[in-house]
Design a protein around this motif. Structure first.
Motif, mmCIF file in Angstrom:
data_model
loop_
_atom_site.group_PDB
_atom_site.id
_atom_site.type_symbol
_atom_site.label_atom_id
_atom_site.label_comp_id
_atom_site.label_asym_id
_atom_site.label_seq_id
_atom_site.Cartn_x
_atom_site.Cartn_y
_atom_site.Cartn_z
ATOM 1 N N UNK A 94 -7.713 10.765 4.801
ATOM 2 C CA UNK A 94 -8.563 11.813 4.244
ATOM 3 C C UNK A 94 -9.507 11.243 3.174
ATOM 4 N N UNK A 95 -8.945 10.449 2.259
ATOM 5 C CA UNK A 95 -9.750 9.925 1.141
ATOM 6 C C UNK A 95 -10.805 8.932 1.610
ATOM 7 N N UNK A 96 -10.524 8.231 2.724
ATOM 8 C CA UNK A 96 -11.480 7.235 3.212
ATOM 9 C C UNK A 96 -12.798 7.883 3.635
ATOM 10 N N UNK A 97 -12.790 9.206 3.853
ATOM 11 C CA UNK A 97 -14.013 9.897 4.274
ATOM 12 C C UNK A 97 -15.029 10.057 3.159
ATOM 13 N N UNK A 106 0.839 -1.200 0.000
ATOM 14 C CA UNK A 106 0.000 0.000 0.000
ATOM 15 C C UNK A 106 0.878 1.255 0.000
ATOM 16 N N UNK A 107 1.978 1.178 0.725
ATOM 17 C CA UNK A 107 2.953 2.263 0.769
ATOM 18 C C UNK A 107 3.340 2.751 -0.630
ATOM 19 N N UNK A 113 4.287 9.015 6.059
ATOM 20 C CA UNK A 113 3.237 9.672 6.844
ATOM 21 C C UNK A 113 2.306 10.504 5.993
ATOM 22 N N UNK A 114 2.888 11.147 4.986
ATOM 23 C CA UNK A 114 2.062 11.954 4.102
ATOM 24 C C UNK A 114 1.004 11.072 3.424
ATOM 25 N N UNK A 115 1.451 9.900 2.942
ATOM 26 C CA UNK A 115 0.515 8.993 2.284
ATOM 27 C C UNK A 115 -0.555 8.528 3.255
#
Lengths: 438, 438
Positions: free
Chosen positions: B111-114, B73-74, B103-105
């Motif tokens: 954020x995107x999971x929302x 996933x990284x 960490x940025x990823x």
């Protein structure tokens, strides 16, 4: 709105994107559209013409002289120009080509007209940026500058040798990050996926989707670079494919649109209707064979629509599902018996629910108990048999190299109608004999 | 092949594109696939995982620990990473996110999971290149260099102000042709089409197709740049849409694949079967009303399957055609009565052909002449009525904001079955009365 107030119309349209103007044009008739188009810049006009639906465009261009068409075609990308010309009569086509002032474009168009419309060659555009393997980045950027006018969307630069053979590709990102003096042959990616011009358009779709490409170079049998296909052309092919499948599944034989002529529409629809008709007549014969059973319980006739409809629906569901699977991974030699077992289990569940419910209804409504039992047993058998047939037929067709979608529509329905009738009356025959022996 | 000879497997796979390795993996079971994947470079592995079908991937990742999943996933783009994580159980998902070293990823993914999966936000990726309006071309190129690792495919650069508000876009072509010192605000195109994150994925498809875009920036309600959607994500949505329409048209209510569980498959198919069942039972009641006519000519029962099947097929053809038209240009307020007239003419032609043929058959087969006339008159009426119903129902549904495809399948068939039966027996009732009065 378009009542000859040119200034007003222009003021309204000026700030719009060409695609939005297209939407407006769809609401006008051919004369009004021409009036609007004549007011606009030729660049905008040609972009609008490229984006119109083929039928509407054709209708629309009838009001244009060859000179007017040539003016717009001059400004189109070669693949769009060929699409427009392919829709015209041969005479108009030749006239327009002879009127093009851009000689290079005229040559490109004549070249492209040779390819089959549904081949990679028929999809490709001639506009692309190619650079020689021996150049440096600086020359490459000059070439992009030179071509910037003609090539609308640049995804990358193709690298060729002196004989125009395709050697590789250079992404714009790489180009931006390189210094002007770097030789191309140190930067380019030789591992570029290409397609031969004679390949089918569906192959193009498959390859571009598989490898996630935004554009693909088209080469001839000698690997000479001929053109490129971009992702937006492929989008159109994908939608056409989906439509064809849908039409096949609903019993329409030719690729038709609602705007086609009445005769053409009738002709496309008749073949399956005739097959269904023959099926229906065969069904009538079949019922005649079992006249004895019907005269024993006349109410039997009541339930034939239920039986045939259920068989038809189950069959279509099953075939739709298997066709989807076949389309996704046609290569997988999945475990045939395991798949059939699963279909069977699903069918058994649905068969139990439906025949159980119908039995309860019939008992509540106080139908003849013998009839109620016959109907439910027949329903159960029909659901199971139709599931199997709806699954196996498309698989067989696929193995035989026939598009399995043809089997999903009227074919399966007609076959299942007959199957359902046969099962119903057979069950009636067997069970009623049994009842009477007691 | 995968019998623990690591070197041999690697040698075979090394030269292949990741997409080709994916094809190979489809033929192996989950353990074998994991074995192969472990041998490959993690970059290749993550690309393969991103491209797998959701169900297969899910099956496959069950054999992986959260650490192993995190490693892949990284290396994925944020939108692919979110797709993979959305398929996992909440616990696995949280574990994987906590294990990401980038960490940025991790922040991007959280954020995107929302966002809803079927919204523009759910489609977008966070990886993009944005530049400040006050920069010069040189700084812009440095930024591309800095981001070159994370952003796989660069279509263009987004221009924002100090508050991250989207101001416009800068194509790579423009960037290549500009000198390093040119200020961005002299080059960029402020006229960029954007989409809000809450919009539906189908809106994204529509806009990108309409304006022929290869990527589109996603903004929030305050026009702050959130992410971008590329054309390959949209291709997936288009194919899903086509599949959903096809499933709706064949009476399957949920979006299912053949690999789903038996219960889920049964559940998705039952609703329409039940509706068809109720239709069938109503048909039975209807026939009962006309018992008098049947007892007069018992052979009447023979032709019910022919009548209902023809009505069903004509209805499906008509609705399929109008749904296609509606999908293409939903905005056009085309001349309603002209369209209906055309449908009517096509129906009349088909009706004449079919009822004429059936009449001749019945005369040749020496059926009861009264019956032959009744059947043909009924067929004629059924074809015409079913055409009208099959055309009008989807148009009405579309006006009401319901996806007209639901009307194309079992709904139209069931309604037409009932319509056909009613017409048949009504015609019989009227004509037979007439015959007997003579």
């Amino acid at each position: 709105i378009a009542q000859n107030d040119a200034a007003l119309v222009l003021a309204n349209l000026e700030d719009l994107y060409p695609a939005d103007i297209t939407t407006v044009l769809y609401e006008l008739n051919a004369q009004q559209s021409k009036y609007v188009l004549d007011l606009l810049e030729p660049e905008v006009g040609s972009e609008i013409l490229s984006s119109l639906d083929a039928e509407i465009r054709n209708n629309f261009l009838k009001n244009f002289t060859s000179e007017e068409i040539a003016r717009y075609v001059n400004l189109m990308e070669s693949d769009d120009a060929v699409d427009v010309l392919n829709e015209q009569k041969v005479q108009v086509r030749e006239e327009v080509i002879s009127l093009l002032d851009n000689e290079e474009k005229a040559a490109d168009i004549i070249d492209l007209l040779h390819y089959e419309e549904d081949s990679a060659g028929g999809l490709m555009a001639k506009e692309l940026i190619k650079v020689n393997i021996n150049w440096r980045v600086g020359q490459c950027i000059d070439e992009i500058r030179r071509q910037a006018e003609t090539v609308e969307q640049v995804y990358g630069v193709y690298v060729v040798d002196d004989k125009d053979k395709l050697l590789g590709r250079l992404g714009l990102k790489t180009l931006i990050l390189a210094s002007d003096h770097t030789p191309i042959d140190q930067l380019f990616d030789p591992d570029v996926i290409r397609i031969e011009s004679y390949k089918k358009d569906t192959d193009v779709v498959e390859i571009m989707q598989k490898y996630n490409l935004d554009s693909i170079p088209v080469v001839d049998a000698q690997n000479k670079l001929l053109g490129r296909i971009t992702i937006d052309d492929v989008l159109d092919v994908i939608q056409e494919q989906a439509e064809t499948t849908r039409q096949l599944m609903t019993g329409i034989t030719e690729n038709i649109e609602e705007d086609d002529s009445i005769l053409r529409l009738s002709r496309a629809r008749l073949p399956w209707l005739l097959i269904a008709m023959i099926g229906g007549l065969m069904g009538a014969r079949l019922i005649k064979v079992f006249e004895a059973e019907i005269s024993l319980i006349p109410a039997m006739a009541m339930f034939t629509p239920l039986i045939t409809a259920t068989g038809g629906n189950v069959g279509i569901q099953s075939s739709s599902l298997i066709i989807q699977t076949l389309a996704h991974n046609s290569l997988i030699q999945d475990n045939f018996s395991r798949r059939l077992l699963k279909v069977l289990l699903v069918a058994l569940i649905n068969a139990c629910v439906i025949s159980g419910l119908v039995l309860s209804f019939n008992v509540i409504l106080e139908e003849d108990l013998r009839l109620a039992v016959v109907v439910s047993v027949a329903l159960f058998s029909v659901v199971v048999l139709s599931s199997i047939m709806g699954t196996v037929t498309p698989m067989l067709l696929d193995k035989m190299g026939i598009n399995p979608a043809v089997a999903a529509g009227p074919f399966i329905t007609t076959a299942n109608d007959l199957l359902g009738l046969a099962v119903y009356f057979l069950v009636a025959h067997l069970l009623l004999l049994d009842f009477f022996q007691k």
